[in-house]
Design an enzyme around this catalytic site. Structure first.
Site, PDB file in Angstrom:
ATOM      1  N   SER A 232     -54.320   4.591  -9.489  1.00 53.04           N
ATOM      2  CA  SER A 232     -55.299   5.506  -8.662  1.00 53.04           C
ATOM      3  C   SER A 232     -55.617   6.803  -9.652  1.00 53.04           C
ATOM      4  O   SER A 232     -56.578   7.138  -9.797  1.00 53.04           O
ATOM      5  CB  SER A 232     -54.903   6.120  -7.268  1.00 53.04           C
ATOM      6  OG  SER A 232     -53.535   6.558  -7.398  1.00 53.04           O
TER       7      SER A 232
ATOM      8  N   ASN B 240     -58.189   5.622 -12.451  1.00 54.33           N
ATOM      9  CA  ASN B 240     -59.164   5.133 -12.042  1.00 54.33           C
ATOM     10  C   ASN B 240     -60.076   5.699 -10.792  1.00 54.33           C
ATOM     11  O   ASN B 240     -61.377   5.569 -10.777  1.00 54.33           O
ATOM     12  CB  ASN B 240     -59.349   3.631 -11.762  1.00 54.33           C
ATOM     13  CG  ASN B 240     -58.823   2.932 -12.802  1.00 54.33           C
ATOM     14  OD1 ASN B 240     -59.382   2.912 -14.014  1.00 54.33           O
ATOM     15  ND2 ASN B 240     -57.664   2.350 -12.830  1.00 54.33           N
ATOM     16  N   TYR B 241     -59.302   6.354 -10.045  1.00 52.11           N
ATOM     17  CA  TYR B 241     -59.970   6.866  -8.533  1.00 52.11           C
ATOM     18  C   TYR B 241     -59.765   8.199  -8.396  1.00 52.11           C
ATOM     19  O   TYR B 241     -60.636   8.866  -7.462  1.00 52.11           O
ATOM     20  CB  TYR B 241     -59.365   5.938  -7.437  1.00 52.11           C
ATOM     21  CG  TYR B 241     -59.661   4.484  -7.392  1.00 52.11           C
ATOM     22  CD1 TYR B 241     -60.983   3.975  -7.194  1.00 52.11           C
ATOM     23  CD2 TYR B 241     -58.795   3.424  -7.843  1.00 52.11           C
ATOM     24  CE1 TYR B 241     -61.330   2.561  -7.154  1.00 52.11           C
ATOM     25  CE2 TYR B 241     -58.965   2.344  -7.938  1.00 52.11           C
ATOM     26  CZ  TYR B 241     -60.511   1.825  -7.557  1.00 52.11           C
ATOM     27  OH  TYR B 241     -60.756   0.387  -7.566  1.00 52.11           O
ATOM     28  N   LEU B 242     -59.028   8.913  -9.004  1.00 52.47           N
ATOM     29  CA  LEU B 242     -58.631  10.512  -8.843  1.00 52.47           C
ATOM     30  C   LEU B 242     -59.633  11.239  -9.770  1.00 52.47           C
ATOM     31  O   LEU B 242     -59.329  11.094 -11.000  1.00 52.47           O
ATOM     32  CB  LEU B 242     -57.424  10.599  -8.678  1.00 52.47           C
ATOM     33  CG  LEU B 242     -56.500  10.052  -7.757  1.00 52.47           C
ATOM     34  CD1 LEU B 242     -55.114  10.307  -7.988  1.00 52.47           C
ATOM     35  CD2 LEU B 242     -56.863  10.324  -6.132  1.00 52.47           C
TER      36      LEU B 242
END
Length: 568
Positions: free
Chosen positions: A522, A525-527
């Site tokens: 995360s 890639n997502y934060l």
């Protein structure tokens, strides 16, 4: 495996706004040829030493190296390995080697273990020499010229042959990953560049001149027929711009997410079943960060699903469970064969709709039978330009991190306590996105070592308290400058030990809480990295405590442009 080199075809082949003018590079660096085992290292079958052909011996070494790993105890791994290994054997070898349990790889395992230990024990001068050789290789293959700038490449080496591991209980674990050869590789560069030369005696599969993508070379791996890439390093200007665009798209969702949520709630009561299914699926994607469920790649046999491909057997409905109403139990294999298991209370209308979707269906029937992934993707695009299920995951992950940091961070805490708060906030995101990992093999040992350090520090503190008490008595009795200095010294010593002990205890707590959670996925890639950078700057936490050197390079754009007031 380098994350950048393993992007999916869709991610690397549809890059909005990417148009370079000139690209030149040396091509990939290939794995070194196999070096046969020494004559005194034997493979044994049924108790007898057996000389293997070169191809069979190489594959045997892959298994031998992993002999102490949990994978080699798994039935699927053993079965797949043995099948692929036999395919590499000669006809005569196949006649003899018929049972894996009669194979003895002990000497092979010991040989590679000893070699590894020898490498670790090399003199400093030898290690420096190896480091210099690696640097030369990096200089030759690890950079490209992109539009007049020298840019670093993410991973310039092809993956060496070996045994596929996969994540979770992957049905293809143990299969043989074949050696990548120049004939497998597509080169991408400019027409007016010096086209890289393949190794002597070989030729490229294809040379392509596509300036709308950022990959430099690609090939198809044999296990899942997935296309792998050599791409620019995350720290490159082009990658930084793409990263920024990704998080800005997620930030745009913030402006319309309220309207989207209102609309899907209305659609739960639609007369049209298709609309209801879209609305419930979107609710799951929004609230549970489920993936949309793209069609499997060619050759993929794992029974993995996403939201649109859920079957009736993957959920159970409970009108009431553990004191909560309208509970849905999910149990399915998600991406990379990682099990998704969750019990969540949902809104009453969602529960009623699910009940209706399941009526008169068999366990292996589709839950959302009116909703192919393409339909959901088109619907998301209609709601907001550039909206995908992944954008929802990025948005919800980033918002969750930001809210958790606000809730958990205490400005008065020391840096170690603040980092614990950060990791707890990150863990909330990892749980939302189902980023799990197996318990590390070294976990028990490292916890024992950490506890030993805590015990030793407690003893030191106990002793320091006694010495402080003694120093206080001395100063009270004599009240001299010397006794005063000694008292101050003992006070500082005690305080320093208390701080060190607290830091060790926080480290142990952090380790325990994160033992089966993968925080890195995360975070990378997502934060939105600007949330973490702003938090570091606001609370005086060094950025290197949150991001390592590679990650700081990847997010250099965020570190440079973000102040402590940033809000996602």
């Amino acid at each position: 495996m380098n994350l950048i080199s393993c992007c999916r075809w869709e991610e690397a082949n549809h890059e909005d706004g990417v148009k370079w003018k000139f690209l030149e590079h040396k091509g990939p660096y290939f794995a070194v040829p196999y070096e046969p085992l020494p004559e005194d290292v034997h493979f044994c079958y049924d108790g007898e030493p057996m000389k293997l052909s070169l191809a069979a011996e190489e594959v045997a070494t892959f298994y031998g190296k992993m002999l102490d790993h949990e994978y080699t105890t798994k039935e699927a791994f053993q079965k797949n390995f043995f099948g692929d290994w036999r395919a590499e054997m000669t006809k005569e070898e196949r006649k003899i080697i018929k049972h894996l349990d009669k194979c003895d790889f002990t000497e092979i395992h010991k040989y590679f273990f000893d070699r590894n230990e020898e490498r670790k024990a090399l003199p400093k001068a030898e290690k420096q020499k190896l480091k210099e050789e690696a640097s030369k290789l990096q200089e030759e293959y690890g950079y490209c010229i992109l539009d007049g700038h020298r840019e670093k490449i993410g991973n310039f080496k092809t993956e060496p042959p070996g045994l596929f591991r996969g994540r979770g209980d992957h049905p293809k674990m143990g299969m043989l990953k074949m050696r990548i050869r120049p004939e497998d590789v597509i080169i991408n560069c400019s027409k007016d560049s010096t086209i890289p030369e393949p190794p002597p005696g070989h030729k490229w599969k294809e040379v392509r001149f596509d300036n709308t993508v950022t990959w430099l070379a690609s090939w198809t791996e044999n296990i899942q027929s997935a296309i792998k890439y050599i791409m620019l390093n995350p720290s490159s200007k082009l990658k930084g711009e793409k990263d920024w665009q990704k998080y800005e798209t997620a930030r745009r969702l913030k402006d319309v997410v309220g309207h989207i949520r209102s609309q899907y709630r209305k659609d739960w009561k639609s007369r049209e079943m298709k609309k209801r299914q879209i609305a419930v699926a979107l609710y799951f994607i929004d609230k549970l960060a489920l993936r949309a469920g793209n069609e499997k790649e060619e050759g993929e046999t794992a029974d993995t699903v996403g939201c649109c491909s859920l079957r009736v057997e993957h959920i159970q409905l409970f009108p009431e469970l553990d004191g909560q109403k309208h509970v849905v139990e999910f149990d399915f294999l998600g991406k990379d064969s990682i099990r998704y298991y969750n019990k969540v209370p949902v809104e009453k209308e969602v529960f009623k709709n699910l009940k209706r979707f399941m009526e008169n269906k068999d366990p292996d029937d589709d839950l959302f039978d009116r909703l192919p992934t393409s339909t959901l993707n088109k619907h998301l695009q209609d709601l907001m330009d550039g909206l995908t299920a992944k954008v929802f995951r990025t948005y919800n992950a980033s918002i969750t991190l930001q809210n958790q940091l606000k809730e958990l961070t205490n400005a008065e805490d020391n840096v170690a306590a603040k980092i614990l708060s950060y990791n707890r906030a990150n863990r909330a995101v990892a749980l939302l996105c189902n980023h799990q990992r197996a318990l590390p093999k070294t976990y028990e040992k490292s916890m024992q070592n950490l506890q030993a350090k805590i015990d030793a520090k407690e003893e030191q503190l106990k002793e320091a308290k006694k010495e402080l008490k003694k120093a206080k008595a001395e100063h009270k009795k004599y009240n001299t400058e010397k006794t005063k200095k000694e008292l101050e010294k003992k006070k500082k010593q005690k305080e320093r030990l208390e701080e060190q002990l607290e830091k060790l205890k926080l480290m142990a707590t952090d380790k325990e809480e994160n033992k089966q959670i993968a925080l890195g996925t995360s975070k990378l890639n997502y934060l939105d990295p600007r949330i973490s950078v702003a938090w570091c700057k606001k609370f005086g936490v060094p950025i290197e405590k949150i991001y390592n050197k590679t990650q700081r390079d990847k997010f250099a754009w965020a570190i440079a442009m973000t102040n402590e007031d940033f809000e996602f």
